[in-house]
Design a protein around this motif. Structure first.
Motif, PDB file in Angstrom:
ATOM      1  N   ASP A  17     -39.957 162.897  55.232  1.00 37.20           N
ATOM      2  CA  ASP A  17     -41.361 162.813  54.849  1.00 37.20           C
ATOM      3  C   ASP A  17     -41.650 163.626  53.590  1.00 37.20           C
ATOM      4  O   ASP A  17     -42.796 163.999  53.334  1.00 37.20           O
ATOM      5  N   CYS A  18     -40.615 163.877  52.766  1.00 36.71           N
ATOM      6  CA  CYS A  18     -40.780 164.656  51.541  1.00 36.71           C
ATOM      7  C   CYS A  18     -41.682 163.888  50.576  1.00 36.71           C
ATOM      8  O   CYS A  18     -41.545 162.682  50.385  1.00 36.71           O
ATOM      9  N   SER A  21     -41.968 164.351  43.692  1.00 35.42           N
ATOM     10  CA  SER A  21     -42.017 163.242  42.749  1.00 35.42           C
ATOM     11  C   SER A  21     -40.740 162.403  42.774  1.00 35.42           C
ATOM     12  O   SER A  21     -40.783 161.186  42.596  1.00 35.42           O
ATOM     13  N   VAL A  22     -39.594 163.028  43.019  1.00 37.46           N
ATOM     14  CA  VAL A  22     -38.337 162.287  43.059  1.00 37.46           C
ATOM     15  C   VAL A  22     -38.314 161.347  44.252  1.00 37.46           C
ATOM     16  O   VAL A  22     -37.990 160.155  44.132  1.00 37.46           O
ATOM     17  N   CYS A  23     -38.680 161.852  45.418  1.00 32.52           N
ATOM     18  CA  CYS A  23     -38.684 161.010  46.629  1.00 32.52           C
ATOM     19  C   CYS A  23     -39.759 159.927  46.533  1.00 32.52           C
ATOM     20  O   CYS A  23     -39.537 158.782  46.919  1.00 32.52           O
ATOM     21  N   TRP A  24     -40.934 160.276  46.015  1.00 32.26           N
ATOM     22  CA  TRP A  24     -42.013 159.299  45.891  1.00 32.26           C
ATOM     23  C   TRP A  24     -41.609 158.157  44.961  1.00 32.26           C
ATOM     24  O   TRP A  24     -41.792 156.993  45.274  1.00 32.26           O
ATOM     25  N   SER A  25     -41.041 158.496  43.784  1.00 34.06           N
ATOM     26  CA  SER A  25     -40.648 157.438  42.856  1.00 34.06           C
ATOM     27  C   SER A  25     -39.504 156.611  43.422  1.00 34.06           C
ATOM     28  O   SER A  25     -39.433 155.405  43.183  1.00 34.06           O
TER      29      SER A  25
END
Length: 108
Positions: A17-18, A21-25
Motif C-alpha cells: 500500500d506504498c 511517487s515510484v510506486c504510484w507511477s
C-alpha cells in the motif's frame, strides 16, 4: 547518508500500500486509461482497394496490373471522437488585433 547506506536504502522493498511517487507511477503505467483520441471499435480509417484490373503489363519479367478500378471506403469517426467544428473558447485569446486594445495604450 553515505553512498553505501543510500544504495542499501534504495533497495528496500516497498509495502503493497506504498503511496510514494515510484510506486504510484508504477501502478498508473500498469493500467493505462484509454486516451480520448484513441479510436474505438466503431471508428474506422479510410481504405481503398482495387476491384477490377483494366490493363496489365510486364514489369521486370512478371505481369503486374498497370491500371485498375478502385473502390474507396471513406473513414468513419463516431460522435465521441468527432472534433468540434470550432476551436476551443480559450483559443481566441491567442490572437488580438490592434482594434481590440484600448486606444489610450497606443496613442499613435
Amino acid at each position: 547518508m553515505r553512498p553505501s547506506t543510500m544504495s542499501a536504502y534504495n533497495r528496500l522493498p516497498h509495502g503493497p500500500d506504498c503511496d510514494c511517487s515510484v510506486c504510484w507511477s508504477g501502478r498508473e503505467v500498469a493500467n493505462p486509461a484509454p486516451s480520448p483520441s484513441t479510436r474505438c471499435a466503431q471508428c474506422r480509417p479510410a481504405s481503398a482497394r482495387p476491384i477490377r484490373t483494366l490493363q496489365m503489363g510486364r514489369v521486370g519479367g512478371t505481369w503486374k496490373p498497370l491500371l485498375s478500378e478502385w473502390t474507396v471506403e471513406p473513414a468513419y469517426i463516431c460522435e465521441k471522437h468527432t472534433p468540434p467544428d470550432r476551436p476551443a473558447k480559450w483559443w481566441s485569446v491567442a490572437y488580438q488585433d490592434s482594434t481590440s486594445a484600448p486606444s489610450e495604450l497606443f496613442p499613435f
